[in-house]
Design a protein around this motif. Structure first.
Motif, short mmCIF file in Angstrom:
data_model
loop_
_atom_site.label_atom_id
_atom_site.label_comp_id
_atom_site.label_asym_id
_atom_site.label_seq_id
_atom_site.Cartn_x
_atom_site.Cartn_y
_atom_site.Cartn_z
N LEU A 82 0.85 -1.19 0.00
CA LEU A 82 0.00 0.00 0.00
C LEU A 82 0.88 1.23 0.00
CD1 LEU A 82 -2.70 1.59 0.45
CD2 LEU A 82 -2.33 1.23 2.92
N GLU A 83 0.66 2.11 -0.96
CA GLU A 83 1.27 3.43 -0.93
C GLU A 83 0.21 4.41 -0.44
OE1 GLU A 83 3.54 6.73 -3.76
OE2 GLU A 83 2.36 5.12 -4.67
N ALA A 84 0.43 5.02 0.71
CA ALA A 84 -0.57 5.90 1.32
C ALA A 84 0.09 7.20 1.76
CB ALA A 84 -1.23 5.21 2.52
N ASP A 134 -2.90 -9.26 3.20
CA ASP A 134 -4.25 -8.75 2.98
C ASP A 134 -5.20 -9.39 4.00
OD1 ASP A 134 -6.64 -7.75 1.96
OD2 ASP A 134 -6.77 -9.29 0.40
N ASN A 166 -5.80 -1.83 6.30
CA ASN A 166 -7.03 -1.15 5.90
C ASN A 166 -7.25 0.18 6.61
OD1 ASN A 166 -7.30 -3.51 4.47
ND2 ASN A 166 -9.43 -3.86 5.04
N ALA A 197 -5.26 2.84 4.99
CA ALA A 197 -5.89 3.26 3.73
C ALA A 197 -7.13 4.10 3.98
CB ALA A 197 -6.24 2.03 2.90
N ALA A 219 -6.10 7.61 4.77
CA ALA A 219 -5.19 8.26 3.84
C ALA A 219 -5.93 9.20 2.90
CB ALA A 219 -4.42 7.22 3.04
N LYS A 223 -4.03 7.08 -2.01
CA LYS A 223 -3.57 5.70 -1.79
C LYS A 223 -3.53 4.94 -3.10
CE LYS A 223 -8.23 4.54 -0.15
NZ LYS A 223 -8.62 5.92 0.16
N ARG A 224 -2.71 3.92 -3.11
CA ARG A 224 -2.58 3.02 -4.26
C ARG A 224 -2.21 1.65 -3.73
NH1 ARG A 224 2.06 2.71 -8.69
NH2 ARG A 224 3.28 3.54 -6.96
N TRP A 225 -2.93 0.63 -4.21
CA TRP A 225 -2.68 -0.75 -3.79
C TRP A 225 -1.94 -1.49 -4.89
CZ3 TRP A 225 -3.94 -2.58 1.02
CH2 TRP A 225 -4.90 -1.88 1.76
N GLY A 233 -7.70 -3.10 -4.52
CA GLY A 233 -7.52 -3.27 -3.07
C GLY A 233 -8.80 -3.70 -2.41
N LEU A 286 -13.30 -0.81 1.27
CA LEU A 286 -13.24 -0.06 2.52
C LEU A 286 -14.55 0.65 2.84
CD1 LEU A 286 -9.71 1.60 2.10
CD2 LEU A 286 -10.29 -0.52 3.30
#
Length: 239
Positions: free
Chosen positions: A78-80, A89, A94, A97, A100, A103-105, A146, A149
């Protein structure tokens, strides 16, 4: 900087094995043992979300709270908000994310030549975290949607962690509307105090902790024992 967030405990061989992999694959990158007594993945995620805000963009968090290791759960990156998180996972990432702004999964499809069924932290997550730390993205991965959420709260009104002193951290970020209100914990009314010495010894109170979370404590005592608390117990502010 690579920060280790695990449930391994401070003793034993596991932290050392992961740190060795990190230092071999990312020489010169600082490795910090941030947390080694994280609770189950869901509450741990809210502790992680609070802690990560203290660190600058570019940091890599190696997150291994993985009771389902060896099962069919995915390996995610995860980039947050400019920080990177590597882990399973299973809900652990979560909360980060959910809080954030951006974000990018990435689903990690790379696998090492030798992969233990019981130690993906060492064999899978640590090598990936090391490569991210040195900005090597040549490993096999795919950008994915991802986890869903939609039903995942950005804040969690439960106890998510006990520190060494028995203080109970919640998943609630402090907001001004909470100021001076009474907190109900396990059918006990707990008043607000700014600092420990503002109440008498043995008195339970809640305060705004250094991570900007609502925390329950007892001056010169243990909140976990005095109030009979457990991870997952709900907290609620009185109207």
């Amino acid at each position: 900087m690579i920060l280790l967030f695990t449930d391994f405990g401070p003793a034993g061989p596991y932290l050392g094995q992961m740190e060795a992999v990190l230092r071999l694959n990312a020489p010169g990158v600082d490795v910090i043992h941030l947390v080694s007594d994280a609770p189950a993945p869901v509450p741990a995620g809210y502790l992680l979300a609070a802690l990560c805000r203290q660190f600058p963009e570019g940091c890599v968090f190696l997150c291994v709270v993985d009771p389902g290791v060896g099962g069919d759960r995915e390996a995610f990156v995860l980039e947050a908000d400019g920080r990177w998180f590597v882990g399973p996972d299973n809900g652990l990432l979560n909360a980060v994310a959910a809080q954030a702004g951006r974000k990018r999964w990435l689903r990690c499809d790379w696998r090492p030549a030798s992969l233990s069924n019981s130690f993906h932290g060492r064999d899978l997550f640590a090598p990936v975290a090391a490569r991210i730390a040195i900005r090597d993205f040549g490993w096999d991965h795919q950008v994915v949607a991802g986890p869903d959420l939609a039903a995942w709260p950005a804040d969690r009104a439960t106890i998510v962690y006990f520190d060494h002193y028995g203080n109970a951290l919640t998943g609630l970020r402090y907001r001004q509307e909470f100021a001076e209100r009474v907190l109900r914990v396990n059918d006990r009314q707990v008043p607000y105090a700014e600092v420990f010495c503002a109440v008498e010894a043995g008195t339970a109170f809640w305060y705004r902790n250094s991570l900007e979370l609502v925390e329950v404590a007892v001056n010169r005592g243990r909140a976990d024992q005095a109030l009979g608390l457990a991870i997952g117990d709900t907290v609620q502010f009185e109207p």
